[in-house]
Design an enzyme around this catalytic site. Structure first.
Site, PDB file in Angstrom:
ATOM      1  N   ASP A 159     101.889  29.368  62.463  1.00 56.05           N
ATOM      2  CA  ASP A 159     101.831  30.808  62.212  1.00 56.05           C
ATOM      3  C   ASP A 159     103.081  31.566  62.661  1.00 56.05           C
ATOM      4  O   ASP A 159     103.193  32.771  62.410  1.00 56.05           O
ATOM      5  CB  ASP A 159     100.571  31.417  62.863  1.00 56.05           C
ATOM      6  CG  ASP A 159     100.451  31.070  64.347  1.00 56.05           C
ATOM      7  OD1 ASP A 159     101.491  31.000  65.035  1.00 56.05           O
ATOM      8  OD2 ASP A 159      99.313  30.872  64.806  1.00 56.05           O
ATOM      9  N   HIS A 200     103.908  20.566  63.677  1.00 51.35           N
ATOM     10  CA  HIS A 200     103.286  20.594  62.351  1.00 51.35           C
ATOM     11  C   HIS A 200     104.109  21.410  61.360  1.00 51.35           C
ATOM     12  O   HIS A 200     103.606  21.842  60.329  1.00 51.35           O
ATOM     13  CB  HIS A 200     101.845  21.130  62.433  1.00 51.35           C
ATOM     14  CG  HIS A 200     100.892  20.145  63.034  1.00 51.35           C
ATOM     15  ND1 HIS A 200      99.714  20.501  63.632  1.00 51.35           N
ATOM     16  CD2 HIS A 200     100.953  18.786  63.140  1.00 51.35           C
ATOM     17  CE1 HIS A 200      99.096  19.414  64.079  1.00 51.35           C
ATOM     18  NE2 HIS A 200      99.828  18.370  63.799  1.00 51.35           N
TER      19      HIS A 200
END
Ligand code: ZN
Length: 246
Positions: free
Chosen positions: A105, A120
């Site tokens: 995010d 990730h």
């Protein structure tokens, strides 16, 4: 179990803190834990098995981009939590050396953290699956919002954000492991520590390991301490104990 007072004491004694963060640090910001059991499985709006599967992406990329459009519009509106902000402050004070995150995010960077290892990957750039041409966040976002399936300007390949899908290798693990070995305090925040690579990192820590998470953790790693509670509340308390030194 330890308390915020004890954690504040450990932070005060440390100079090379390394934090590992998972979905739990961002849920207070309104980012759903979409990889976790309470995320997409419950809402049923997206099937995570397909949405983040690289083989499915190459066959039917539409599945992912329906999610991506939704996710990008959420990202524009979310702000870092107290947890993100606290870690950025520790880095600015020279106490924390790096944040290893499983999240995509970008909230650590938004809070001001500089040394962020995104195992990730992230949405901050993308690449063409066919020719490898790179795209900036701005270009990527424009394509995702205006094309049903974003295609490369140079070939007919599909442009994919650089987030790690199931079936792809996690990133930055050598650096993450090296940072962890140098850590004199390792904070595992908002992660259940059950999934690779998070599950293996804490054992490399050169210093104490403290888990801060909402759920019950138990002693997953020998000697690991834990604080079970609301992450924002824990850090608000720790911060108030440490200030005005912070
Ligand atoms: Zn291309």
């Amino acid at each position: 179990m330890i308390n915020a007072q004890k954690l504040a004491g450990l932070i005060r004694e440390s100079h090379h803190i390394v934090a590992l963060t998972g979905a739990g640090i961002s849920t207070a910001a309104g980012i759903p834990d979409f990889r976790g059991p309470n995320g997409l499985y419950v809402t049923r709006r997206y099937d995570p098995e397909k949405t983040f599967d690289i083989d499915w992406f190459d066959r039917e990329p539409r599945t992912f981009f329906v999610f991506a459009r939704d996710f990008l519009s959420t990202l524009d509106h979310v702000q870092p939590t107290q947890g993100h902000t606290f870690l950025a402050e520790l880095e600015q004070q020279g106490l924390l050396q790096s944040v290893i995150t499983q999240n995509i995010d970008g909230l650590h960077q938004k809070a001001g953290s500089r040394n962020v290892i995104e195992v990730h990957g992230s949405f901050q750039q993308g690449h063409c699956r066919k020719c490898g041409h790179g795209y900036s966040y701005k270009e990527l976002k424009h394509k995702i919002l205006t094309e049903e399936i974003p295609h490369c300007d140079h070939c007919d390949g599909v442009v994919k954000p650089d987030i790690v899908f199931y079936g792809e290798a996690v990133r930055g693990m050598d650096e993450a492991e090296s940072e962890t070995r140098h850590a004199d305090l390792f904070l595992a925040i908002g992660t259940s520590l059950t999934v690779y690579p998070a599950a293996m990192l804490p054992q490399f820590s050169g210093g104490p390991v403290v888990s801060i998470n909402r759920g019950t953790m138990g002693e997953l790693i020998r000697g690991m301490e834990s604080i079970e509670g609301d992450i924002d509340e824990v850090f608000a308390e720790v911060r108030s104990i440490l200030s005005p030194s912070l």
